[in-house]
Write an enzyme that holds these catalytic residues in place. Structure first.
Site, mmCIF file in Angstrom:
data_model
loop_
_atom_site.group_PDB
_atom_site.id
_atom_site.type_symbol
_atom_site.label_atom_id
_atom_site.label_comp_id
_atom_site.label_asym_id
_atom_site.label_seq_id
_atom_site.Cartn_x
_atom_site.Cartn_y
_atom_site.Cartn_z
ATOM 1 N N ARG A 179 11.968 14.218 -13.428
ATOM 2 C CA ARG A 179 12.515 15.320 -12.626
ATOM 3 C C ARG A 179 12.610 14.900 -11.155
ATOM 4 O O ARG A 179 13.585 15.241 -10.477
ATOM 5 C CB ARG A 179 11.646 16.577 -12.770
ATOM 6 C CG ARG A 179 11.772 17.250 -14.135
ATOM 7 C CD ARG A 179 10.977 18.534 -14.204
ATOM 8 N NE ARG A 179 11.575 19.592 -13.398
ATOM 9 C CZ ARG A 179 10.986 20.765 -13.158
ATOM 10 N NH1 ARG A 179 9.769 21.011 -13.638
ATOM 11 N NH2 ARG A 179 11.593 21.675 -12.429
ATOM 12 N N CYS A 237 5.880 21.276 -6.327
ATOM 13 C CA CYS A 237 6.227 20.950 -7.711
ATOM 14 C C CYS A 237 7.519 21.709 -8.023
ATOM 15 O O CYS A 237 8.420 21.770 -7.199
ATOM 16 C CB CYS A 237 5.086 21.308 -8.659
ATOM 17 S SG CYS A 237 4.578 23.049 -8.599
#
Length: 282
Positions: A179, A237
């Protein structure tokens, strides 16, 4: 003196036999799995209270705040008292995913002034591995607590502050490496990472058994990413959940870090914010 971050299974077992046991919170949650309450009902540590991350540890999502904005203080106080948290009473939190979700409750309570809150090291897996019993069903509500909360006991920042940390300090991206690189993006508006941020996947904080790595190994891990005792460190995050786990690991390693609660979900929702891809920070 830094407050303790973790409690072992053996310590929790002993505490639960004490005259005034700790409040135990079960924060069963995982991205893409909406059945945390069902998992709790099927089996949890005896006496543990279920905590719904989406509704009790976060405000409703918004483009500006991301998928898990920090909850309003009055709402968190209502929830914390329902869980049975009282002034001076220890709190132990866990999940079934290496504490990557439970760390949100750990961080949020610390941020709100609760000092005696720890993560069950190894989470529910360690409790099972020790052969300790689980309780099924939904227990009666605990007696309400009287905890008093206040915000600001831990540092937070917004998107502008995160950009500054990436440029002038150290901004760690706690998401999975793919990611970070922008190869996949399952939930947020755009793929990639905040320019200047350094990849430090949360899963690398843990040993094979789901417990935290020893503090000296965690310190080496973060030093290899640029952390030192003079650096200003920030963490983000996807939505401010697993970043809290990174802050727990940094605390064990002897570093203080700032949380960007909106994280990538808020950053990527703003088309004016740039996105970097690939394995390098910029």
């Amino acid at each position: 003196m830094t407050a303790r971050v973790t409690t072992t299974v053996a310590e929790l077992e002993a505490l639960l036999r004490a005259e005034r046991p700790p409040v135990v919170l079960d924060v069963r949650w995982a991205l893409g799995d909406p059945h945390g309450r069902d998992h709790y009902t099927a089996g949890h540590i005896p006496g543990a209270v279920y905590v719904d991350l989406d509704t009790e540890l976060a405000a409703p999502p918004s483009p500006e705040g991301g998928r898990h904005p920090l909850p309003d203080l009055s709402d968190l106080r209502t929830s914390a008292r329902r869980w049975g948290i009282g002034s001076g009473r220890p709190v132990v939190v866990y999940d079934d995913l290496g504490n990557t979700a439970a760390a949100r409750a750990w961080w949020l309570l610390r941020y709100s002034g609760v000092t005696d809150v720890t993560l069950l090291d190894g989470a529910l897996g360690a409790w099972r591995a020790a052969g300790l019993p689980l309780e099924s069903g939904v227990p009666a509500d605990p007696p309400p607590g009287d905890v008093v909360l206040h915000t600001g006991a831990l540092p937070v920042t917004d998107a502008d502050g995160a950009a500054e940390l990436a440029a002038e300090g150290l901004l760690l991206d706690a998401r999975a490496a793919e990611r970070y690189r922008g190869e996949v993006e399952p939930v947020d508006p755009r793929a990639g990472h905040i320019p200047g941020a350094v990849s430090a996947p949360t899963g690398e904080n843990l040993a094979a058994d789901g417990t935290f790595l020893p503090p000296e190994e965690l310190r080496e891990r973060f030093e290899s990413r640029g952390a030192d005792d003079t650096a200003r460190i920030g963490v983000y995050c996807g939505s401010g959940v697993t970043a809290a786990h990174q802050i727990a690991a940094l605390t064990l390693a002897g570093f203080e870090a700032t949380l960007f609660p909106g994280s990538w979900s808020a950053w990527s929702a703003d088309p004016a914010r740039p996105a970097a891809t690939g394995p390098l920070p910029s």
